[in-house]
Design an enzyme around this catalytic site. Structure first.
Site, PDB file in Angstrom:
ATOM      1  N   LYS A 210     -14.532 -19.940   7.643  1.00 29.77           N
ATOM      2  CA  LYS A 210     -15.933 -19.586   7.393  1.00 29.77           C
ATOM      3  C   LYS A 210     -16.637 -20.668   6.577  1.00 29.77           C
ATOM      4  O   LYS A 210     -17.739 -21.101   6.903  1.00 29.77           O
ATOM      5  CB  LYS A 210     -16.018 -18.245   6.679  1.00 29.77           C
ATOM      6  N   GLU A 216      -5.542 -24.847   3.389  1.00 30.07           N
ATOM      7  CA  GLU A 216      -4.418 -24.752   4.317  1.00 30.07           C
ATOM      8  C   GLU A 216      -4.864 -25.001   5.754  1.00 30.07           C
ATOM      9  O   GLU A 216      -4.178 -25.694   6.529  1.00 30.07           O
ATOM     10  CB  GLU A 216      -3.758 -23.368   4.218  1.00 30.07           C
ATOM     11  N   GLY A 270     -12.841 -11.677   5.794  1.00 26.76           N
ATOM     12  CA  GLY A 270     -11.817 -12.143   6.718  1.00 26.76           C
ATOM     13  C   GLY A 270     -10.961 -11.041   7.297  1.00 26.76           C
ATOM     14  O   GLY A 270     -10.683 -11.005   8.500  1.00 26.76           O
ATOM     15  N   ARG A 271     -10.545 -10.084   6.461  1.00 31.07           N
ATOM     16  CA  ARG A 271      -9.664  -9.015   6.936  1.00 31.07           C
ATOM     17  C   ARG A 271     -10.396  -8.011   7.821  1.00 31.07           C
ATOM     18  O   ARG A 271      -9.766  -7.167   8.451  1.00 31.07           O
ATOM     19  CB  ARG A 271      -9.032  -8.315   5.737  1.00 31.07           C
ATOM     20  N   GLU A 357      -5.598  -6.032   0.072  1.00 32.05           N
ATOM     21  CA  GLU A 357      -6.621  -6.954  -0.398  1.00 32.05           C
ATOM     22  C   GLU A 357      -7.928  -6.222  -0.678  1.00 32.05           C
ATOM     23  O   GLU A 357      -8.694  -6.607  -1.557  1.00 32.05           O
ATOM     24  CB  GLU A 357      -6.848  -8.068   0.625  1.00 32.05           C
ATOM     25  N   HIS A 388      17.221   1.677  11.912  1.00 35.59           N
ATOM     26  CA  HIS A 388      18.520   1.063  11.625  1.00 35.59           C
ATOM     27  C   HIS A 388      18.409   0.080  10.476  1.00 35.59           C
ATOM     28  O   HIS A 388      19.292  -0.761  10.290  1.00 35.59           O
ATOM     29  CB  HIS A 388      19.048   0.372  12.881  1.00 35.59           C
ATOM     30  N   LYS A 503      -5.275 -20.199  -5.871  1.00 38.19           N
ATOM     31  CA  LYS A 503      -5.871 -21.389  -5.251  1.00 38.19           C
ATOM     32  C   LYS A 503      -6.238 -22.422  -6.319  1.00 38.19           C
ATOM     33  O   LYS A 503      -6.001 -23.628  -6.157  1.00 38.19           O
ATOM     34  CB  LYS A 503      -7.127 -21.006  -4.467  1.00 38.19           C
TER      35      LYS A 503
END
Length: 527
Positions: A210, A216, A270-271, A357, A388, A503
């Site tokens: 954005k 990253e 973002g999420r 978040e 399992h 960050k």
């Protein structure tokens, strides 16, 4: 509207006095039939195995009314500033339609946002069709066969989960034309694995950031460009293999290093961005714009259903309220998401970000400390693998962990085998049913090691099949559940200051530690 801390509401004080229902004794066929609520698009929510009786429902309704959940949702949809931390509107619902009606206009940034999102979707539709039909080709003249999304956090988790969720369905329907891959981790091994077997001449990359400054993502972008140069392909031009999903003000928006830019804005976190250009480009290329529109339609249907003020007719609101009872009255700190569908293998990871978040907050929307617990820890894996693995603790451990199962009557691909008198899909559903009942009812035994205490609470979300519509409704259900819980806790579910400190310190490390002894100590340890 009134914004009140949960502990200050009269309804919560009364709710806190209600003991949990004995699920072990009460889980019967009539209760199961009566505890069903439609989410929309053929998806349903069933809370029969939750410790909730009629008295709880009445008090949860009173709490929903006192906290004005429906009114606050409508205010959000109307364009009121609900992200108080960043003084922003919250508009992810608008990317899939005007929930309050076609005459609802929302203006920001000198434009009508509904028209803006629709315009971007139309541009993505035209672009994806050109890619899928081979009308748009790479720099060496070859059509694209693979698309790779470069992004992190919400630019990766949601779109990746949705791509995987629809892959089996798309192959079963023979409509999958392009493969998608994802690069997210700044660990170079992540990108290197994606490069294995990748034909750069036939690959289109989508850079999602954005701000256009995500460390990253930009690092991986440079890594991808270098890998394309190192491939020594005659005529290769990386800029003819790159598109950007970014904001209009981003440095990427007007860069000549990209074929085209598609826009998002600050009003979609973002999420919450999978139904925006962040998910639209990669999913429309992989499966077609018609499939992505069907996904949006399913989400829109669930968004509209979430307007209902009566909680027994509003699955997202009821799910949120029951979750608050579990978290704040029964003091249960975790929730397990258990999809009995291989297609949803990465969906719990997306929900971890969405929930944790959004609601991992310790101050209210005014920045004041709160005196109660907020968002739970979310984890999960698909069944039957989880059975399992960690189900041992869920069944017989010292802690009660609320469970949310997700299941479908039919598989996506339509391929199966009959063994021992039943198909694989029938066995999958049988295991899902058995687990719900086993957790609820338990089993007595003279051997304490074989004793199951029962009264382990669960709900189940189910549909006939995992397809674009049900996936859209499933995503919207959880987004709306998280939103309602944020309203109940009186917190801001739409900012994420908790990611910023790490960050900042990472940049200090890259600059040599900046005199911080703790940073320097670990730099010496990990050099």
């Amino acid at each position: 509207m009134q914004f009140t801390n949960l502990s200050k509401t009269s309804a919560f004080k009364k709710l806190a006095k209600l003991r949990p229902l004995e699920v072990k004794a009460e889980l019967k066929a009539e209760r199961i039939r009566s505890a069903a609520v439609s989410i929309g698009a053929g998806l349903s929510y069933n809370w029969a195995a939750m410790p909730i009786g009629d008295d709880h429902i009445a008090m949860l309704q009173e709490l929903a009314d006192e906290q004005q959940l429906a009114a606050k949702y409508e205010a959000l949809l109307s364009g009121e500033v609900m992200n108080t931390g960043e003084n922003r509107l919250v508009l992810h619902h608008l990317t899939r339609g005007r929930v309050l009606g076609d005459d609802t206009s929302i203006f920001a940034d000198e434009e009508e946002k509904g028209a803006f999102y629709l315009d971007q979707l139309e541009k993505i539709t035209k672009f994806s069709q050109a890619v899928r039909e081979g009308l748009l080709v790479g720099s060496t003249g070859k059509p694209f066969s693979t698309v790779v999304q470069i992004g992190i956090g919400g630019s990766d988790l949601g779109p990746r989960a949705l791509y995987i969720a629809l892959k089996g369905w798309a192959k079963g329907a023979s409509i999958m034309k392009k493969e998608a891959r994802f690069i997210s981790n700044v660990d170079p091994d992540d990108a290197d694995e994606v490069f294995e077997g990748l034909d750069f001449e036939k690959t289109l990359f989508i850079l999602v950031s954005k701000s256009g400054t995500t460390q990253e993502t930009l690092t991986n972008y440079e890594l991808v460009k270098q890998a394309m140069v190192n491939a020594n392909i005659k005529g290769m031009d990386p800029s003819q293999h790159m598109v950007a999903v970014t904001s209009k003000s981003s440095p990427l928006a007007s860069s000549k290093d990209f074929l085209q830019a598609f826009y998002i804005d600050d009003y979609i976190g973002g999420r919450y961005s999978s139904s925006s250009a962040v998910g639209a480009v990669v999913l429309s290329i992989a499966y077609g714009s018609e499939v992505f529109q069907r996904f949006l339609n399913g989400a829109h249907e669930a968004d509209k259903a979430a307007l209902e003020p009566q909680i027994t007719q509003n699955a997202a609101m009821l799910d949120a309220l029951i979750g608050v009872y579990l978290r704040n009255v029964l003091n249960l700190p975790c929730t397990a998401i258990l999809p009995y569908s291989q297609g949803l293998s990465r969906f719990p990871a997306h929900l971890q970000q969405l929930d944790m978040e959004s609601n991992g907050k310790q101050v209210n929307r005014n920045g004041e400390p709160i005196d109660y617990s907020t968002g739970p820890i979310i984890f999960g894996e698909p069944g039957t693998n989880g059975q399992h693995s960690f189900y041992q603790l869920l069944h017989q451990g010292t802690d009660t962990v609320p469970l949310q199962f997700i299941g479908f009557s039919n598989s996506q691909r339509g391929k199966d085998i009959v063994t021992a008198g039943s198909t694989s899909q029938t066995k999958l559903v049988a295991n899902l049913i058995a687990q719900i009942v086993a957790f609820a009812k338990g089993k007595d035994d003279t051997n304490a090691n074989k004793r199951f205490p029962g009264n382990r609470y669960s709900s189940v979300i189910h549909a006939d099949q995992l397809n674009p519509e049900t996936l859209g409704a499933l995503l919207a259900h959880y987004e709306n559940k998280v939103m309602f819980q944020g309203f109940l806790w009186n917190i801001n579910s739409f900012d994420q200051e908790g990611v910023q400190l790490g960050k900042l310190l990472a940049n200090k490390v890259l600059q040599g530690g900046d005199g911080d002894e703790a940073l320097q100590g670990y730099m010496d340890l990990l050099e």
